[in-house]
Write a protein that holds these residues in place. Structure first.
Motif, PDB file in Angstrom:
ATOM      1  N   SER A  12      -5.980   9.246  -1.614  1.00 23.71           N
ATOM      2  CA  SER A  12      -4.639   9.101  -1.051  1.00 23.71           C
ATOM      3  C   SER A  12      -4.494   9.929   0.217  1.00 23.71           C
ATOM      4  N   TRP A  25       0.505   2.309  -3.757  1.00 17.91           N
ATOM      5  CA  TRP A  25      -0.624   3.233  -3.784  1.00 17.91           C
ATOM      6  C   TRP A  25      -0.212   4.661  -3.428  1.00 17.91           C
ATOM      7  N   TYR A  82       0.829  -1.203   0.000  1.00 24.75           N
ATOM      8  CA  TYR A  82       0.000   0.000   0.000  1.00 24.75           C
ATOM      9  C   TYR A  82       0.869   1.260   0.000  1.00 24.75           C
TER      10      TYR A  82
END
Length: 239
Positions: free
Chosen positions: A184, A169, A165
């Motif tokens: 985010s 991400w 993550y």
């Protein structure tokens, strides 16, 4: 909603040799990069923004959040030692909130403080860039700690998922893909930085009111669900 004994044990687990080494390495790298950049290019606001936003906030802060958030409870669940803590006359939400408080404190110390120092090294806090990114790091620290603490309660592979993550991400997709930026934590925190230093050229894809709501929602939801998950853990011999 805070237990000193649980806090002491959590600090001891997080600041043990292996985790403490990792926690110190990331801020040290940021400071060294900042010193090198200052020596090579001098005080440059644009470069400071790239280092603090592109590396520190996008990569360092979520990685520290992974270490602190998952490390606050994950290892105890994995090795079964959590049962000794659950056997004590403590409400399980108190355990979660105490561990969350410790994780937030550790993440802030190892991310926001180095961020502020690096900002002063890079450009002497010109246009409040150092302070703005430090504020963003504080806000992100809270959300990341709650998110990764939750991950530590629901998965035995919490560190792996947390790293995926953080690196994919937050550091990659959350920085480069326009449509994903709204989801985010980095972008939510940047909204606070943008408000703190309006003339510094810091920009977020999310407005401040929405960012504040999302940061609070992730923190509250993460802590609540982690507490709920912990309540489902049963001790040997419990009905």
């Amino acid at each position: 909603m805070y237990d000193p004994t649980v806090a002491r044990l959590t600090y001891r687990a997080l600041l043990g040799r292996r985790r403490a080494l990792i926690l110190f390495v990331l801020p040290a790298v940021l400071i060294m990069i900042s010193v090198a950049v200052r020596l090579l290019v001098g005080a440059d606001d644009a470069v400071a923004d790239q280092v603090l936003g592109g590396f520190a906030l996008a990569t360092m802060v979520p990685l520290i959040g992974v270490i602190a958030g998952t490390g606050a409870i994950g290892p105890e669940i994995d090795d079964g030692s959590i049962v000794y803590l659950l056997a004590k006359p403590l409400k399980r939400p108190v355990i979660i909130l105490t561990k969350l408080t410790v994780a937030v404190g550790v993440t802030m110390v190892f991310s926001a403080v180095p961020m502020l120092i690096a900002g002063f090294v890079l450009n002497g806090n010109s246009r409040q860039i150092a302070v703005a990114y430090a504020v963003a790091a504080v806000a992100a620290s809270v959300a990341y700690s709650a998110l990764f603490l939750l991950l530590g309660t629901v998965s035995r592979q919490a560190v792996v998922f947390g790293l995926v993550y953080a690196l994919i991400w937050e550091a990659l997709i959350g920085s480069l893909v326009p449509g994903a930026r709204a989801l985010s934590v980095q972008q939510w925190a940047l909204a606070l930085a943008e408000k703190t230093a309006p003339g510094a050229g810091i920009a977020s894809d999310v407005g401040l009111p929405v960012a504040a709501v999302l940061l609070a929602a992730v923190t509250v939801a993460g802590a609540w669900y982690a507490g709920r998950k912990l309540r489902t853990l049963t001790l040997a011999g419990e009905e």
